[in-house]
Design a protein around this motif. Structure first.
Motif, PDB file in Angstrom:
ATOM      1  N   SER A  38     -74.275  11.029   3.230  1.00 51.77           N
ATOM      2  CA  SER A  38     -73.003  10.602   2.658  1.00 51.77           C
ATOM      3  C   SER A  38     -73.220   9.539   1.587  1.00 51.77           C
ATOM      4  O   SER A  38     -72.660   9.625   0.491  1.00 51.77           O
ATOM      5  CB  SER A  38     -72.095  10.059   3.765  1.00 51.77           C
ATOM      6  OG  SER A  38     -70.882   9.604   3.221  1.00 51.77           O
ATOM      7  N   ASP A  42     -72.285  10.104  -2.375  1.00 52.67           N
ATOM      8  CA  ASP A  42     -71.324   9.201  -3.017  1.00 52.67           C
ATOM      9  C   ASP A  42     -71.954   8.495  -4.210  1.00 52.67           C
ATOM     10  O   ASP A  42     -71.370   8.419  -5.292  1.00 52.67           O
ATOM     11  CB  ASP A  42     -70.813   8.154  -2.017  1.00 52.67           C
ATOM     12  CG  ASP A  42     -69.880   8.723  -0.968  1.00 52.67           C
ATOM     13  OD1 ASP A  42     -69.340   9.834  -1.172  1.00 52.67           O
ATOM     14  OD2 ASP A  42     -69.691   8.052   0.072  1.00 52.67           O
ATOM     15  N   SER A 103     -68.686  17.463  -6.383  1.00 52.85           N
ATOM     16  CA  SER A 103     -68.216  16.244  -5.722  1.00 52.85           C
ATOM     17  C   SER A 103     -69.071  15.965  -4.489  1.00 52.85           C
ATOM     18  O   SER A 103     -69.741  16.862  -3.966  1.00 52.85           O
ATOM     19  CB  SER A 103     -66.754  16.391  -5.300  1.00 52.85           C
ATOM     20  OG  SER A 103     -66.646  17.356  -4.263  1.00 52.85           O
ATOM     21  N   SER A 105     -67.914  15.400  -1.579  1.00 56.07           N
ATOM     22  CA  SER A 105     -67.367  16.140  -0.438  1.00 56.07           C
ATOM     23  C   SER A 105     -67.904  17.570  -0.388  1.00 56.07           C
ATOM     24  O   SER A 105     -68.115  18.118   0.704  1.00 56.07           O
ATOM     25  CB  SER A 105     -65.838  16.130  -0.449  1.00 56.07           C
ATOM     26  OG  SER A 105     -65.337  16.783  -1.578  1.00 56.07           O
ATOM     27  N   GLN A 106     -68.171  18.184  -1.539  1.00 55.90           N
ATOM     28  CA  GLN A 106     -68.753  19.526  -1.531  1.00 55.90           C
ATOM     29  C   GLN A 106     -70.196  19.489  -1.018  1.00 55.90           C
ATOM     30  O   GLN A 106     -70.619  20.392  -0.298  1.00 55.90           O
ATOM     31  CB  GLN A 106     -68.692  20.147  -2.924  1.00 55.90           C
ATOM     32  CG  GLN A 106     -67.298  20.567  -3.319  1.00 55.90           C
ATOM     33  CD  GLN A 106     -67.253  21.163  -4.712  1.00 55.90           C
ATOM     34  OE1 GLN A 106     -68.169  20.999  -5.527  1.00 55.90           O
ATOM     35  NE2 GLN A 106     -66.162  21.866  -5.011  1.00 55.90           N
ATOM     36  N   SER A 109     -69.965  19.092   2.734  1.00 53.53           N
ATOM     37  CA  SER A 109     -69.534  20.333   3.368  1.00 53.53           C
ATOM     38  C   SER A 109     -70.738  21.250   3.605  1.00 53.53           C
ATOM     39  O   SER A 109     -70.878  21.848   4.679  1.00 53.53           O
ATOM     40  CB  SER A 109     -68.485  21.028   2.490  1.00 53.53           C
ATOM     41  OG  SER A 109     -68.110  22.251   3.045  1.00 53.53           O
TER      42      SER A 109
END
Length: 143
Positions: A38, A42, A103, A105-106, A109
């Motif tokens: 993460s 980010d 991103s 988040s992708q 995922s």
């Protein structure tokens, strides 16, 4: 987790960076490294955004595991792929899925999907323990 910042900066500047977790079975390597995913994603997209590069680069995401003598693509239902050396003696994973992320988040995922696919088993230390070596690969492609 601050250790990730210079590594991501180096990668965004065209270099290579690797994080490697080493330790005894049951010592928490998978748990520890999971928090790095993460933070790295980010930081990567923040740096690309700061450099106004998000439209000019693609971030490729691949995730595989080495389980015994097999190399399995965690983003393609554990399809077996091949680990070979190219003409420059660089290791290449042939047939590996690469997804493009725009991103953090992708990226995460894909990480979640791959983590769910990993080979696990019971050990004396943990009810669920990774039984393989996993490699998350993020590749920054310009243009």
């Amino acid at each position: 987790q601050q250790a990730m910042v210079p590594l991501v900066e180096k990668a965004v500047s065209g270099g290579c960076a690797t994080v490697f977790a080493y330790g005894q079975t049951g010592s928490g390597k998978t748990y520890t490294i999971s928090s790095f995913y993460s933070r790295s994603a980010d930081e990567l997209f923040a740096l690309l955004d700061d450099r106004k590069a998000t439209g000019q680069v693609k971030v490729g995401v691949s995730f595989f595991e080495i389980y015994g003598s097999k190399v399995l693509d965690l983003l393609a239902k554990k399809k077996e792929v091949r680990l070979l050396d190219d003409a420059q003696q660089q290791a290449q994973v042939v047939g590996l899925t690469e997804r493009f992320a725009t991103s953090a988040s992708q990226v995460l995922s894909s990480v979640d999907e791959g983590m769910r696919a990993r080979s696990t088993g019971v050990t004396a230390a943990n009810d669920i323990s990774s039984r393989s070596h996993a490699v998350l690969q993020l590749v920054i492609r310009c243009g």
